[in-house]
Design a protein around this motif. Structure first.
Motif, PDB file in Angstrom:
ATOM      1  N   THR A  80       0.840  -1.191   0.000  1.00 12.45           N
ATOM      2  CA  THR A  80       0.000   0.000   0.000  1.00 12.45           C
ATOM      3  C   THR A  80       0.883   1.252   0.000  1.00 12.45           C
ATOM      4  N   ALA A 119      -7.587   1.110   2.215  1.00 10.21           N
ATOM      5  CA  ALA A 119      -6.237   0.818   1.726  1.00 10.21           C
ATOM      6  C   ALA A 119      -6.275   0.254   0.309  1.00 10.21           C
ATOM      7  N   HIS A 120      -5.295   0.646  -0.473  1.00  5.79           N
ATOM      8  CA  HIS A 120      -5.185   0.178  -1.848  1.00  5.79           C
ATOM      9  C   HIS A 120      -3.850  -0.536  -2.035  1.00  5.79           C
ATOM     10  N   SER A 121      -3.909  -1.764  -2.543  1.00  7.50           N
ATOM     11  CA  SER A 121      -2.699  -2.524  -2.826  1.00  7.50           C
ATOM     12  C   SER A 121      -2.192  -2.181  -4.212  1.00  7.50           C
TER      13      SER A 121
END
Length: 176
Positions: A80, A119-121
């Protein structure tokens, strides 16, 4: 009058010579830029950053910040932006802009994590991996040239010095 001027000049010259001698004997206590750790590190950082920026632009058409995102994805797998900031101390807003442009160019994906919708992967796309692999040999060669300029003992001492300076920086930060 002339004798007085000569005497005054002689006294001034002695003081200047004494100050120069003091400066030579204790460079760490004088404001000589070449002996200031922060100045030398900043100057070296600026030169190396400019070199890396040029290499990356010419070899792969990416920025240094984009390269750093690629390196973090390569070393950690999906990651992230918050994890990148925690591990690297990169500027959050600069990182955000780099990630956005990389997603727009199709170099990385940014997918919402199931465990935390905020959250962004980040992960490579095939195009992004290709661009990364295009730049990697140039950056590895650069890294090797920098490290090979030092003996094994000098490299060990350099990294030990970095650890000590990091610890002092942490202490100074805690005092602020």
């Amino acid at each position: 009058m002339t004798d007085q001027l000569n005497a005054d000049n002689l006294m001034v010259n002695k003081r200047v010579d004494a100050m120069a001698k003091d400066q030579e004997e204790t460079p760490d206590t004088q404001p000589d830029l070449q002996h200031m750790v922060t100045f030398r590190l900043s100057r070296l950082h600026a030169r190396l950053t400019a070199q890396a920026t040029k290499i990356l632009k010419e070899s792969a058409g990416i920025s240094l910040m984009q390269w750093r995102v690629f390196v973090m994805i390569e070393s950690r797998g999906t990651i992230t932006p918050a994890e990148i900031v925690r591990q690297t101390d990169l500027d959050k807003s600069q990182l955000s802009r780099a990630v956005k442009s990389m997603v727009e160019r199709g170099l990385i994906t940014s997918e919402t994590r199931e465990s935390d919708q905020r959250a962004h992967s980040l992960a490579f796309t095939s195009k992004g991996l290709e661009v990364f692999e295009q730049a990697r040999p140039y950056m590895r060669d650069r890294q090797a040239r920098l490290l090979n300029a030092l003996s094994a003992q000098e490299r060990e001492a350099l990294f030990a010095a970095f650890q000590k300076l990091d610890a002092v920086a942490d202490d100074l930060e805690a005092e602020l």
